[in-house]
Design an enzyme around this catalytic site. Structure first.
Site, mmCIF file in Angstrom:
data_model
loop_
_atom_site.group_PDB
_atom_site.id
_atom_site.type_symbol
_atom_site.label_atom_id
_atom_site.label_comp_id
_atom_site.label_asym_id
_atom_site.label_seq_id
_atom_site.Cartn_x
_atom_site.Cartn_y
_atom_site.Cartn_z
ATOM 1 N N PRO A 18 49.024 10.783 -43.590
ATOM 2 C CA PRO A 18 47.805 10.623 -44.397
ATOM 3 C C PRO A 18 47.418 11.850 -45.233
ATOM 4 O O PRO A 18 46.496 11.769 -46.040
ATOM 5 C CB PRO A 18 46.713 10.330 -43.356
ATOM 6 C CG PRO A 18 47.247 10.824 -42.065
ATOM 7 C CD PRO A 18 48.732 10.734 -42.144
ATOM 8 N N LYS A 30 47.764 8.761 -49.760
ATOM 9 C CA LYS A 30 48.533 7.870 -50.639
ATOM 10 C C LYS A 30 48.682 6.434 -50.132
ATOM 11 O O LYS A 30 48.976 5.531 -50.916
ATOM 12 C CB LYS A 30 49.957 8.432 -50.820
ATOM 13 C CG LYS A 30 50.004 9.685 -51.648
ATOM 14 C CD LYS A 30 49.694 9.410 -53.088
ATOM 15 C CE LYS A 30 49.215 10.630 -53.812
ATOM 16 N NZ LYS A 30 48.227 10.374 -54.820
ATOM 17 N N HIS A 57 35.161 12.160 -57.456
ATOM 18 C CA HIS A 57 35.416 13.579 -57.174
ATOM 19 C C HIS A 57 36.330 14.136 -58.253
ATOM 20 O O HIS A 57 37.319 13.502 -58.620
ATOM 21 C CB HIS A 57 36.098 13.741 -55.811
ATOM 22 C CG HIS A 57 35.152 13.618 -54.658
ATOM 23 N ND1 HIS A 57 35.218 14.410 -53.540
ATOM 24 C CD2 HIS A 57 34.106 12.792 -54.454
ATOM 25 C CE1 HIS A 57 34.257 14.085 -52.705
ATOM 26 N NE2 HIS A 57 33.578 13.097 -53.229
ATOM 27 N N TYR A 87 40.784 20.695 -47.415
ATOM 28 C CA TYR A 87 42.019 20.695 -46.629
ATOM 29 C C TYR A 87 42.183 22.119 -46.093
ATOM 30 O O TYR A 87 42.428 23.051 -46.876
ATOM 31 C CB TYR A 87 43.213 20.335 -47.507
ATOM 32 C CG TYR A 87 43.278 18.866 -47.892
ATOM 33 C CD1 TYR A 87 42.519 18.357 -48.946
ATOM 34 C CD2 TYR A 87 44.106 17.984 -47.189
ATOM 35 C CE1 TYR A 87 42.581 17.014 -49.294
ATOM 36 C CE2 TYR A 87 44.174 16.636 -47.536
ATOM 37 C CZ TYR A 87 43.410 16.158 -48.582
ATOM 38 O OH TYR A 87 43.484 14.827 -48.917
ATOM 39 N N TYR A 110 48.198 14.332 -56.585
ATOM 40 C CA TYR A 110 47.052 13.882 -55.801
ATOM 41 C C TYR A 110 46.304 12.761 -56.529
ATOM 42 O O TYR A 110 45.934 11.764 -55.919
ATOM 43 C CB TYR A 110 46.120 15.063 -55.502
ATOM 44 C CG TYR A 110 45.166 14.759 -54.371
ATOM 45 C CD1 TYR A 110 45.553 14.916 -53.048
ATOM 46 C CD2 TYR A 110 43.885 14.275 -54.632
ATOM 47 C CE1 TYR A 110 44.689 14.604 -52.006
ATOM 48 C CE2 TYR A 110 43.019 13.960 -53.597
ATOM 49 C CZ TYR A 110 43.433 14.131 -52.287
ATOM 50 O OH TYR A 110 42.575 13.815 -51.252
HETATM 51 P P1 RFL Z 1 47.259 -2.740 -43.379
HETATM 52 O O1 RFL Z 1 45.961 -2.237 -43.879
HETATM 53 O O2 RFL Z 1 47.771 -2.215 -42.096
HETATM 54 O O3 RFL Z 1 47.107 -4.324 -43.306
HETATM 55 C C1 RFL Z 1 48.055 -5.132 -42.650
HETATM 56 C C2 RFL Z 1 47.320 -6.358 -42.129
HETATM 57 O O4 RFL Z 1 48.269 -7.229 -41.529
HETATM 58 C C3 RFL Z 1 47.741 -7.690 -40.297
HETATM 59 N N1 RFL Z 1 48.872 -8.078 -39.440
HETATM 60 C C4 RFL Z 1 49.236 -9.344 -39.208
HETATM 61 N N2 RFL Z 1 48.725 -10.510 -39.621
HETATM 62 C C5 RFL Z 1 49.329 -11.648 -39.182
HETATM 63 N N3 RFL Z 1 50.414 -11.639 -38.348
HETATM 64 C C6 RFL Z 1 50.954 -10.488 -37.917
HETATM 65 N N4 RFL Z 1 52.006 -10.509 -37.097
HETATM 66 C C7 RFL Z 1 50.364 -9.272 -38.347
HETATM 67 N N5 RFL Z 1 50.640 -7.968 -38.110
HETATM 68 C C8 RFL Z 1 49.729 -7.265 -38.783
HETATM 69 C C9 RFL Z 1 46.936 -6.515 -39.781
HETATM 70 O O5 RFL Z 1 45.958 -6.913 -38.816
HETATM 71 C C10 RFL Z 1 46.313 -6.004 -41.060
HETATM 72 O O6 RFL Z 1 45.079 -6.618 -41.341
HETATM 73 O O7 RFL Z 1 48.411 -2.566 -44.452
HETATM 74 P P2 RFL Z 1 48.393 -2.520 -46.073
HETATM 75 O O8 RFL Z 1 47.620 -3.678 -46.613
HETATM 76 O O9 RFL Z 1 49.777 -2.310 -46.491
HETATM 77 O O10 RFL Z 1 47.506 -1.225 -46.417
HETATM 78 C C11 RFL Z 1 47.973 0.043 -46.104
HETATM 79 C C12 RFL Z 1 46.810 0.962 -45.749
HETATM 80 O O11 RFL Z 1 46.013 0.352 -44.747
HETATM 81 C C13 RFL Z 1 47.294 2.334 -45.259
HETATM 82 O O12 RFL Z 1 48.389 2.768 -45.998
HETATM 83 C C14 RFL Z 1 46.184 3.394 -45.380
HETATM 84 O O13 RFL Z 1 45.116 3.140 -44.507
HETATM 85 C C15 RFL Z 1 46.768 4.762 -45.097
HETATM 86 N N6 RFL Z 1 45.753 5.817 -45.133
HETATM 87 C C16 RFL Z 1 45.294 6.328 -46.331
HETATM 88 N N7 RFL Z 1 45.731 5.806 -47.502
HETATM 89 C C17 RFL Z 1 45.196 6.231 -48.678
HETATM 90 O O14 RFL Z 1 45.598 5.746 -49.739
HETATM 91 N N8 RFL Z 1 44.232 7.199 -48.749
HETATM 92 C C18 RFL Z 1 43.748 7.776 -47.625
HETATM 93 O O15 RFL Z 1 42.825 8.596 -47.707
HETATM 94 C C19 RFL Z 1 44.306 7.368 -46.361
HETATM 95 N N9 RFL Z 1 43.856 7.894 -45.206
HETATM 96 C C20 RFL Z 1 45.219 6.309 -43.948
HETATM 97 C C21 RFL Z 1 44.277 7.363 -44.014
HETATM 98 C C22 RFL Z 1 45.574 5.768 -42.714
HETATM 99 C C23 RFL Z 1 45.028 6.279 -41.578
HETATM 100 N N10 RFL Z 1 45.402 5.654 -40.389
HETATM 101 C C24 RFL Z 1 44.450 5.109 -39.484
HETATM 102 C C25 RFL Z 1 46.754 5.216 -40.228
HETATM 103 C C26 RFL Z 1 43.729 7.890 -42.858
HETATM 104 C C27 RFL Z 1 44.129 7.372 -41.647
HETATM 105 C C28 RFL Z 1 43.559 8.004 -40.411
HETATM 106 C C1 PHB Z 2 39.643 10.116 -45.497
HETATM 107 O O1 PHB Z 2 38.561 10.321 -46.090
HETATM 108 O O2 PHB Z 2 39.726 9.323 -44.557
HETATM 109 C C2 PHB Z 2 40.851 10.854 -45.921
HETATM 110 C C3 PHB Z 2 40.778 11.712 -47.012
HETATM 111 C C4 PHB Z 2 41.911 12.416 -47.403
HETATM 112 C C5 PHB Z 2 43.098 12.245 -46.711
HETATM 113 C C6 PHB Z 2 43.177 11.386 -45.635
HETATM 114 C C7 PHB Z 2 42.033 10.683 -45.230
HETATM 115 O O3 PHB Z 2 44.194 12.955 -47.101
#
Ligand code: RFL
Ligand code: PHB
Length: 391
Positions: free
Chosen positions: A292, A296, A72, A201, A384
Site C-alpha cells: 500500500p 496504487k 491534496h 510518509y 504518485y
Molecule cells: P476488492 O476491493 O478486494 O474487492 C473484491 C470483492 O470481491 C469479493 N469476493 C467475492 N465475491 C464473490 N465470490 C467470491 N468467491 C469472492 N471472493 C471475494 C470481496 O468480498 C470483495 O467485495 O478488490 P478490487 O475491486 O480489485 O479493489 C482493489 C482495492 O480494494 C485494493 O487494491 C486497495 O484497497 C488497496 N489499497 C490502496 N489502494 C489505493 O489505490 N490507494 C490507497 O491509499 C490504498 N491503501 C489499500 C490501502 C489496501 C489496504 N489493505 C487493507 C489491503 C491500504 C490498505 C491498508
Molecule cells: C490511506 O489513507 O489509507 C492511505 C494513504 C496512503 C497510502 C496508503 C493508505 O500510501
C-alpha cells in the site's frame, strides 16, 4: 439466469465495471460474497489519483466525492525530524484526492441500486466454468441457500486477491510473479482531526509510519510492524506511543483520540499474466496486488475496469476482438509501473530486518536526493499522481 457480463466481486473493480457497462446499455449481474453492510463499511484505501476522480465524475458518480473529497497538492517525506514537502501539483500539474474507498463503493452501489440493476450479496460457492467456450457459466448459492447458474457472454473476475475466478485459469497458460516483504502494516482509524494538512510518509530508525486522514475529524494512521505481529499485542496506548516516536519532528504534535478500528495488513507484490483466459477476464486485485505504500491498488482496479468496459462494449456492439485481445497488455503496462513504484516507495521507507548501517545510510541518501533534486522529486510526484487515463 442469463446476462451479458457476469461480474464476481463488488469492490471498486467490479462496481466501476458494472457502472460503465450500464452506461453503455450492457446488462450485468454482480455477485458478492459479503453482505451489503459489510462491503459499504470495509475500511481500505484512501488516495484517489486525479484520473480516478476524473473518471468517477465523467461517469456521473462524482457528486459526493466533489463535496466531501479532500484535494491534496503535496505530501511530506519526513526524516531527520523534519518535513520535506513534495509539491505534487507544482511538479506535475495534477493532484490527488483523499476520499475513502468505502465511500467510492457506497456511491457506486447507490447508483446501481437507483438504476435497478442487480447486485446479489451474500452469495457462496462461486465457481466459473467453460472459460474457453462462448457461454461461460458461473454457479453459486444465493443468500437463501438456493443453487443457481448464471450463463454469460463474458465473466469478469473482480473478486480480489483471495477470489476464486483466477482458479478458472489454466495453470500452464498463466504465470504469477511475486515478491514478499518481511513486515506488515498496522492501521488505525481514530476520531481526531489530522495533525497535519497533508499525508506524511515517515522514515524513522524505529520503522515506517504514515499519517493520513479521511475527513477533517477522522485520522488514518499506519505503523510498520513485523509480519507475524498480533493485533492483541497492540493496546491503543502502545500504538499512540509508537506513532509519536516515529512521527516525531520539530514543531509537530501528534493529536490522539479514540481508536475506532485497528487491523494488520500483510504486504506483497503479485502479478498474474496474462489477465485473460478465454472469456474470463480478471481486473483489480484479482490479477495484481501492490504493497500500500504507493497508494496504487484501488487506482489500478479502476483503470482495469475502464479498459475492460471499453473492450467488452466494443466486442458486444461490433464483434471486433481487438480491444479484448489487447486488454491484458494494455493493463499490464500500467500495472508494472505501479508495481515498480510501490516496491520502490516500500524499499525506500521501511526498515528491513537484515539491513546493516550501510544500507540505512543508502536509504537516507536516497531520501535526501529525492527531496533536493527537482528531477528526483518530479519522478516521485509523477508516479504518485499516476499516469493519465484515456478518458
Ligand atoms: P476488492 O476491493 O478486494 O474487492 C473484491 C470483492 O470481491 C469479493 N469476493 C467475492 N465475491 C464473490 N465470490 C467470491 N468467491 C469472492 N471472493 C471475494 C470481496 O468480498 C470483495 O467485495 O478488490 P478490487 O475491486 O480489485 O479493489 C482493489 C482495492 O480494494 C485494493 O487494491 C486497495 O484497497 C488497496 N489499497 C490502496 N489502494 C489505493 O489505490 N490507494 C490507497 O491509499 C490504498 N491503501 C489499500 C490501502 C489496501 C489496504 N489493505 C487493507 C489491503 C491500504 C490498505 C491498508
Ligand atoms: C490511506 O489513507 O489509507 C492511505 C494513504 C496512503 C497510502 C496508503 C493508505 O500510501
Amino acid at each position: 439466469m442469463r446476462t451479458r457480463v457476469g461480474i464476481v466481486g463488488a469492490g471498486p473493480a467490479g462496481l466501476v465495471l458494472a457502472h460503465l457497462l450500464h452506461l453503455e446499455g450492457i446488462d450485468t449481474v454482480v455477485l458478492e460474497r459479503r453482505s451489503r453492510e459489510y462491503v459499504r463499511r470495509r475500511t481500505r484505501a484512501g488516495v484517489l489519483e486525479q484520473s480516478t476522480v476524473d473518471l468517477l465524475r465523467a461517469a456521473g458518480v462524482g457528486a459526493r466525492l466533489d463535496r466531501e473529497g479532500m484535494p491534496h497538492h503535496g505530501l511530506s517525506l519526513r526524516f531527520d525530524r523534519a518535513d520535506h514537502r513534495i509539491p505534487l501539483t507544482d511538479l506535475t500539474g495534477r493532484s490527488i484526492t483523499v476520499y475513502g474507498q468505502q465511500e467510492v463503493v457506497k456511491d457506486l452501489i447507490d447508483a446501481r441500486e437507483a438504476a435497478g440493476a442487480p447486485i446479489l450479496f451474500e452469495v457462496d460457492d462461486v465457481a466459473v466454468h467453460d472459460a474457453t467456450t462462448d457461454r461461460p457459466r458461473i454457479t453459486f448459492t444465493d443468500a437463501d441457500g438456493v443453487a443457481r447458474t448464471l450463463v454469460c457472454d463474458f465473466v469478469a473476475g473482480c473478486d480480489g486477491f483471495h477470489g476464486v475466478t483466477r482458479s478458472a485459469f489454466a495453470p500452464a497458460r498463466s504465470e504469477t510473479y511475486q515478491r514478499g516483504y518481511p513486515f506488515a502494516w498496522l492501521g488505525i482509524l481514530a476520531r481526531t482531526p489530522p495533525s497535519h494538512h497533508e499525508l506524511i510518509y515517515a522514515y524513522s530508525p524505529r520503522g515506517f509510519a504514515l499519517h493520513s486522514m479521511r475527513s477533517p475529524e477522522i485520522t488514518r494512521l499506519y505503523l510498520q510492524v513485523p509480519s507475524d505481529e498480533r493485533i492483541e499485542d497492540w493496546s491503543d496506548d502502545r500504538i499512540w506511543d509508537e506513532l509519536a516516536l516515529r512521527l516525531a519532528a520539530d514543531g509537530f504534535d501528534l493529536r490522539s483520540g479514540p481508536v475506532l478500528e485497528k487491523s494488520i495488513t500483510s504486504m506483497r507484490s503479485v502479478v498474474v499474466e496474462p489477465m485473460r483466459h478465454g472469456r474470463v477476464l480478471l481486473a483489480g486485485d484479482a490479477a495484481h496486488i501492490v504493497p500500500p505504500t504507493g497508494a496504487k491498488g484501488m487506482n489500478l482496479a479502476v483503470a482495469d475496469a475502464l479498459v475492460l468496459s471499453r473492450a467488452l462494449a466494443r466486442y458486444l456492439s461490433t464483434r471486433s476482438t481487438d480491444l479484448l485481445d489487447s486488454y491484458s497488455d494494455t493493463c499490464l503496462r500500467r500495472v508494472w509501473r505501479s508495481e515498480h513504484f510501490s516496491w520502490w516507495m516500500t524499499s525506500a521507507l521501511h526498515r528491513f530486518p537484515d539491513d546493516d548501517p550501510f544500507q540505512q545510510r543508502l536509504q537516507l541518501s536516497q531520501l535526501r536526493y529525492t527531496v533536493s533534486s527537482v528531477a528526483a522529486a518530479t519522478s516521485l510526484a509523477e508516479n504518485y499522481v499516476g499516469l493519465p487515463l484515456d478518458l
